[in-house]
Design a protein around this motif. Structure first.
Motif, PDB file in Angstrom:
ATOM      1  N   SER A  69      21.222  66.564  59.661  1.00  0.00           N
ATOM      2  CA  SER A  69      21.485  67.996  59.859  1.00  0.00           C
ATOM      3  C   SER A  69      20.956  68.522  61.179  1.00  0.00           C
ATOM      4  O   SER A  69      20.929  69.742  61.390  1.00  0.00           O
ATOM      5  CB  SER A  69      20.847  68.793  58.710  1.00  0.00           C
ATOM      6  N   GLN A  70      20.559  67.655  62.073  1.00  0.00           N
ATOM      7  CA  GLN A  70      19.960  68.078  63.346  1.00  0.00           C
ATOM      8  C   GLN A  70      20.945  68.916  64.162  1.00  0.00           C
ATOM      9  O   GLN A  70      22.082  68.508  64.408  1.00  0.00           O
ATOM     10  CB  GLN A  70      19.541  66.843  64.147  1.00  0.00           C
ATOM     11  N   ASP A  71      20.528  70.126  64.546  1.00  0.00           N
ATOM     12  CA  ASP A  71      21.285  71.004  65.456  1.00  0.00           C
ATOM     13  C   ASP A  71      22.694  71.324  64.955  1.00  0.00           C
ATOM     14  O   ASP A  71      23.617  71.499  65.755  1.00  0.00           O
ATOM     15  CB  ASP A  71      21.392  70.359  66.845  1.00  0.00           C
ATOM     16  N   LEU A  72      22.849  71.451  63.656  1.00  0.00           N
ATOM     17  CA  LEU A  72      24.170  71.799  63.101  1.00  0.00           C
ATOM     18  C   LEU A  72      24.329  73.295  62.860  1.00  0.00           C
ATOM     19  O   LEU A  72      25.383  73.729  62.411  1.00  0.00           O
ATOM     20  CB  LEU A  72      24.400  71.048  61.782  1.00  0.00           C
ATOM     21  N   GLY A  73      23.309  74.081  63.125  1.00  0.00           N
ATOM     22  CA  GLY A  73      23.396  75.499  62.804  1.00  0.00           C
ATOM     23  C   GLY A  73      23.116  75.710  61.325  1.00  0.00           C
ATOM     24  O   GLY A  73      22.671  74.790  60.609  1.00  0.00           O
ATOM     25  N   PRO A  74      23.338  76.911  60.795  1.00  0.00           N
ATOM     26  CA  PRO A  74      23.057  77.184  59.382  1.00  0.00           C
ATOM     27  C   PRO A  74      23.750  76.173  58.467  1.00  0.00           C
ATOM     28  O   PRO A  74      24.972  76.043  58.473  1.00  0.00           O
ATOM     29  CB  PRO A  74      23.600  78.599  59.177  1.00  0.00           C
ATOM     30  N   THR A  75      22.957  75.437  57.700  1.00  0.00           N
ATOM     31  CA  THR A  75      23.472  74.337  56.896  1.00  0.00           C
ATOM     32  C   THR A  75      22.816  74.354  55.526  1.00  0.00           C
ATOM     33  O   THR A  75      21.605  74.589  55.403  1.00  0.00           O
ATOM     34  CB  THR A  75      23.196  72.983  57.573  1.00  0.00           C
ATOM     35  N   LEU A  76      23.629  74.114  54.491  1.00  0.00           N
ATOM     36  CA  LEU A  76      23.129  73.917  53.136  1.00  0.00           C
ATOM     37  C   LEU A  76      23.411  72.482  52.727  1.00  0.00           C
ATOM     38  O   LEU A  76      24.576  72.051  52.700  1.00  0.00           O
ATOM     39  CB  LEU A  76      23.817  74.873  52.157  1.00  0.00           C
ATOM     40  N   LEU A  77      22.353  71.733  52.413  1.00  0.00           N
ATOM     41  CA  LEU A  77      22.503  70.406  51.837  1.00  0.00           C
ATOM     42  C   LEU A  77      22.393  70.555  50.329  1.00  0.00           C
ATOM     43  O   LEU A  77      21.350  71.000  49.822  1.00  0.00           O
ATOM     44  CB  LEU A  77      21.435  69.453  52.371  1.00  0.00           C
ATOM     45  N   ILE A  78      23.466  70.210  49.623  1.00  0.00           N
ATOM     46  CA  ILE A  78      23.608  70.605  48.223  1.00  0.00           C
ATOM     47  C   ILE A  78      23.686  69.379  47.340  1.00  0.00           C
ATOM     48  O   ILE A  78      24.421  68.426  47.618  1.00  0.00           O
ATOM     49  CB  ILE A  78      24.855  71.488  48.046  1.00  0.00           C
ATOM     50  N   HIS A  79      22.938  69.455  46.249  1.00  0.00           N
ATOM     51  CA  HIS A  79      22.996  68.422  45.218  1.00  0.00           C
ATOM     52  C   HIS A  79      23.285  69.110  43.885  1.00  0.00           C
ATOM     53  O   HIS A  79      22.461  69.875  43.372  1.00  0.00           O
ATOM     54  CB  HIS A  79      21.675  67.649  45.139  1.00  0.00           C
ATOM     55  N   GLY A  80      24.467  68.865  43.334  1.00  0.00           N
ATOM     56  CA  GLY A  80      24.841  69.468  42.069  1.00  0.00           C
ATOM     57  C   GLY A  80      24.741  68.480  40.932  1.00  0.00           C
ATOM     58  O   GLY A  80      25.127  67.316  41.065  1.00  0.00           O
ATOM     59  N   VAL A  81      24.252  68.960  39.794  1.00  0.00           N
ATOM     60  CA  VAL A  81      24.071  68.072  38.645  1.00  0.00           C
ATOM     61  C   VAL A  81      24.815  68.568  37.410  1.00  0.00           C
ATOM     62  O   VAL A  81      24.815  67.878  36.386  1.00  0.00           O
ATOM     63  CB  VAL A  81      22.574  67.919  38.306  1.00  0.00           C
ATOM     64  N   THR A  82      25.424  69.749  37.475  1.00  0.00           N
ATOM     65  CA  THR A  82      26.118  70.295  36.313  1.00  0.00           C
ATOM     66  C   THR A  82      27.574  70.556  36.643  1.00  0.00           C
ATOM     67  O   THR A  82      27.901  70.985  37.754  1.00  0.00           O
ATOM     68  CB  THR A  82      25.466  71.620  35.862  1.00  0.00           C
TER      69      THR A  82
END
Length: 936
Positions: free
Chosen positions: A916-929
């Motif tokens: 995610s280096q220097d990508l700007g506003p970023t959400l790294l998401i892990h969904g389990v449901t």
């Protein structure tokens, strides 16, 4: 409850928001020695008889008992007259029951009905109704003055034809009537200016006179023989020339002729009468029920005096009105009732006695309304609801009489006198009083429905049914009397309500709306059964962990858009233990957090906890936050990196709120402004948690079945700039909104093939939720599909993906991204062919990750993480940046499940950092449901 008990020598704190006397607003405003002087200034207090019964009786008798009984019976007939009294007294009885309930639920201060309503319904509703009640009393005082002028001119005025008796010497006409009314009003003003105690003594003398006159009226019906009464000249109105009517004594045919209605033209105004207009005039005889309540600040024991005195006065007047109506209908010709409003004097054993009663009772009623209006205005000024507008009316004399309020009220009554005729303003006064009565009933109903433990009035002869009937009766009669006046008065009240809501100060009286909301929310939370949850109705319910809000402004505003009407909780962990501390250190912090929520205009709750570590604190919040079916299902954390936090919450960010509260704080000097948030962590200062604990927090959330999102670079997110900017197309006036990029493939698993696992679908759902919000409706959703051109499945994978988006009703722009070179770079670094390395990697994963196998289609952090070189991850990062033109507002990336082996936590964070280096506003998401469905 003994008043002599030293432990109870204070003003009870009730559910209506009444404060203890030693901390009341007035005593705070005049603190110290000034507060002690206020107690010395207080004049003698009034009891039940002088303070409530007599003012209420005189105010209710006044015009109607002497000047309008004949008018009502003559126009409406006996049947409808009794029906009018029953309807009117039904409405006021319901209101009196509500007044009794509220007045016995704690101590009352000056202001009467206004004080009850404001302390029950809050300053907005109470202030608006208080103004309406003030104007109602002002108009009522003018009404009684005009009635008195009418009576004086009827006896001593020069007739229109110029033929006058010896005692008819007063010139008549509009300006003369105005002059007479001004003089009479000035006399009332002088009495009220001296003080309530002198007023009480004057009304007692007047009450003796009125009681004597009423006794003579009843006796006259039985002993006076039939006579012919000369009617007031009205040839200028109808030209009939009739000048006499008969008093027949008790005759059956007279009673029969007066049973049914016969509406005609009112000889004083020339307007046609109807049930509504007659009821409006008659109802003014019932509007005096608040005369005793208005004197609440001058009563010795308002909670005791108001219920007993008001009920006694209402019962007395009801019996008196109905007896007089029956006797008048039984003995007086219809023409006499319709054409001579002062007929009671013509048939009395001594006519001047009735004239004296008319003058006395009407003057008393005018004074009652004038002093009531001044007390309401004084209470409004003390509460400071209108800022400095009413500050001048707060001045009092040495004995505590609000002379400035009396002066302003007198001037306004003088203005109303220009209306000229009694029946002209009767409808307006009636509408105002009905609106006030409806508000009193509403206040009692709200207190009853709220089921607050502190609402336990000693007067129990009421239910929510009586309150509801009172409200409905008042509203129906308002529109029945005059729909235009009713709409105008309600509109005026709503305008005042909005002005006070937006411009008025915050009170500490207690808001009944909060009690009602609590009651309803508790009931519906019990109905929100978590066992009935269904994926069709899933919505994000977010717990955002905030270490210091100064560096998380952009993230907090972004998550507010992402919640989709779901639960949004700001969580914070303060390190420490309660052992050894004198009190909870978090209690003083809530004001700052709530002020921040108000300032940012986000719809969020605040939940703070004290724990020995951040991990334990987050566990506590995940376990206990929410109720029933309203619990967080998604945990959002800031990203763990070495970037020093920046302060985006400037020192004066809450200055607007504090400046707005300056006037309020001046009334409540003991309340200090909430503390500011601590400064952000410096670059050299250690973090509150290490990376192992940070990854453990993620792993804990996954174990608890929570979705996890890591937010990075949201310090660069400016909502106004992102949503306010738009690129114009060439040759077109339309604009392109911001982009939302979704990379639904697990980029840390180059051997992965799936685009439809639970985590990918969760990312799509969140991106779609954000896109569907009103603020982001102009944004464009871009979905990037990484394919290997050498496999020849590019078109097939794109077709499958578009078909899936169609089934999920998600509108997105699909972009194919060849990443053969990136994948090849990974396998080349491993040495050997791709298939051989893929097989060996899978075998190694099965051997090493037995305790963390892939669950529910969610891919794990690869067991061969050590073989994921920095070069490969940087190549993936460059791939994302190359395909990110134009720059998106936010990116959604796949967050793999943390490794089961804690020794790999460092590699996990390191790879996420490079990805995610220097990508700007970023959400790294892990969904389990599961969160999407194709079913209806």
């Amino acid at each position: 409850m003994s008043e002599k008990s030293p432990l109870l020598h204070y003003r009870l704190t009730s559910s209506t928001g009444t404060e203890p006397k030693d901390v009341s607003k007035h005593s705070r405003h005049k603190a110290g020695k000034g507060g002690r002087r206020d107690k010395k200034k207080t004049g003698p207090k009034l009891g039940v008889l002088l303070g409530v019964v007599i003012p209420t009786l005189l105010s209710m008798f006044s015009v109607v008992v002497f000047l309008r009984i004949g008018f009502v019976v003559g126009q409406a007939g006996l049947y409808q007259s009794i029906a009018m009294f029953l309807v009117a007294y039904f409405i006021i009885t319901m209101t009196v029951l509500s007044v009794c309930a509220i007045s016995t639920n704690g101590a009352l201060d000056a202001g009467g009905a206004y004080y009850m309503i404001s302390r029950a319904l809050g300053p907005e509703f109470g202030g608006s109704i208080g103004i309406m009640f003030f104007f109602a009393n002002v108009c009522g005082s003018a009404l009684y003055i005009l009635g008195l002028v009418e009576a004086i001119l009827s006896s001593f005025g020069v007739p229109a034809d110029g033929v006058a008796n010896l005692h008819q010497v007063l010139p008549s006409g509009y300006w003369w009537s105005l002059l007479y009314g001004t003089v009479l009003l000035f006399l009332c003003f002088i009495v009220c200016l001296v003080g309530a105690h002198i007023y009480a003594k004057a009304t007692f003398i007047i009450f003796i006179i009125v009681a004597t006159v009423l006794a003579s009226v009843f006796v006259s019906f039985f002993i006076v023989r039939p006579v012919v009464v000369i009617l007031p000249d009205s040839s200028g109105l109808n030209g009939t020339g009739l000048s006499t009517a008969n008093y027949s004594g008790f005759q059956l045919h007279t009673l029969e002729s007066n049973l049914l209605p016969n509406y005609t033209i009112d000889y004083t105004t020339g307007t046609m009468m109807s049930f509504a207009t007659v009821f409006a005039v008659m109802f003014n005889g019932c509007t005096g029920i608040m005369a005793g309540s208005n004197m609440s600040g001058d009563l010795k024991n308002p909670s005791y005096s108001i219920p007993r005195g008001t009920l006694a006065a209402v019962l007395t007047t009801f019996i008196t009105y109905n007896l007089l109506s029956l006797l008048a209908a039984w003995s007086c010709d219809r023409r006499l009732l319709q054409r001579d409003y002062s007929f009671l004097g013509d048939i009395n054993i001594w006519p001047p006695l009735v004239t004296t009663g008319i003058y006395s009772s009407t003057v008393s009623a005018a004074m009652s309304n004038l002093i009531g209006a001044s007390r309401i205005l004084y209470a409004l000024s003390k509460d400071n609801l209108f800022g400095g507008v009413l500050s001048v009316t707060r001045k009092t004399s040495r004995n505590g009489n609000p002379w400035a309020s009396v002066l302003v009220s007198w001037l306004l009554v003088q203005v109303v006198l220009f209306a000229g005729k009694l029946n002209t303003i009767a409808g307006i006064v009636t509408i105002f009083f009905l609106l006030v009565y409806a508000a009193v009933n509403l206040a009692c109903l709200a207190l009853e429905w709220a089921s607050a433990p502190n609402f336990r009035p000693s007067f129990r002869c009421f239910t929510w049914h009586t309150c509801t009937l009172g409200i409905l009766g008042c509203l129906v009669m308002m529109f029945f009397i005059n729909a235009i006046y009713a709409f105008a008065s309600i509109a005026f009240m709503l305008l005042l309500l909005m002005l006070i809501h937006y411009l008025g100060p915050i009170s500490n009286w207690g808001y009944i709306s909060q009690a009602l909301i609590f009651h309803q929310v508790r009931k519906y939370l019990l109905l929100l059964d978590v066992r009935k949850d269904h994926v069709k109705f899933w919505r994000p319910q977010v717990l955002l962990m905030v270490a210091n809000p100064r560096s998380r402004i952009g993230l907090m505003t972004f998550i507010n858009d992402l919640k989709k009407s779901g639960l949004y909780v700001l969580g914070h962990v303060k390190l420490g233990l309660l052992d050894g501390l004198p009190s909870d250190p978090l209690q003083n912090s809530y004001d700052s957090w709530l002020s921040l929520v108000d300032h940012l205009n986000i719809k969020a709750f605040v939940n703070l906890t004290l724990a020995d570590s951040v991990r334990h604190g987050v566990q506590n919040l995940l376990f206990i936050t929410g109720f029933g079916g309203m619990r967080p299902n998604t945990l959002v954390l800031g990203f763990y990196d070495d970037c020093p936090p920046e302060d985006y919450l400037q020192c004066n960010i809450l200055s607007t709120t504090h400046d707005l509260d300056a006037s309020r704080a001046s009334m409540e000097p003991q309340e200090q402004p909430p503390p500011f948030f601590p400064s952000v962590r410096g670059a050299e200062e250690p973090k509150d948690l290490q990376e192992e604990e940070y990854v453990s927090v993620i792993a804990d959330a996954v174990k608890m079945g929570k979705n996890v999102a890591l937010a990075r670079y949201f310090n660069q997110f400016n909502r106004k700039e992102v949503l306010g900017s738009g690129r114009k197309l060439r040759g077109n006036r339309s604009t392109i909104g911001p982009f939302i990029d979704v990379w639904s493939l697990n980029l840390l698993r180059p051997d992965s093939r799936g685009y439809v696992d639970i985590c990918s679908l969760f990312m799509l759902q969140l991106a779609s939720v954000l896109h569907e919000t009103r603020a982001w409706s102009q944004a464009r959703l871009r979905l990037f599909l990484c394919v290997e051109a050498g496999r020849g499945l590019k078109e097939e994978e794109e077709t499958k993906l578009r078909e899936m988006l169609k089934k999920l009703r998600i509108s997105a722009q699909v972009q194919m991204v060849p990443w053969d070179q990136v994948v090849a770079l990974h396998w080349q670094r491993q040495g050997g062919g791709e298939s051989a390395n893929l097989e060996s990697a899978q075998n190694e994963e099965r051997r090493d990750d037995e305790g963390a196998q892939e669950e529910d289609g969610v891919q794990q952090f690869p067991s061969n993480a050590a073989q994921l070189t920095d070069e490969y991850i940087c190549a993936v990062n460059n791939l994302i940046r190359r395909h990110g033109a134009p720059q998106p507002a936010v990116r959604f990336l796949y967050l793999p499940r943390p490794p089961a082996d804690q020794s790999r936590y460092h590699a996990y964070i390191h790879h996420l950092n490079l990805l995610s280096q220097d990508l700007g506003p970023t959400l790294l998401i892990h969904g389990v449901t599961p969160v999407v469905t194709t079913d209806l």
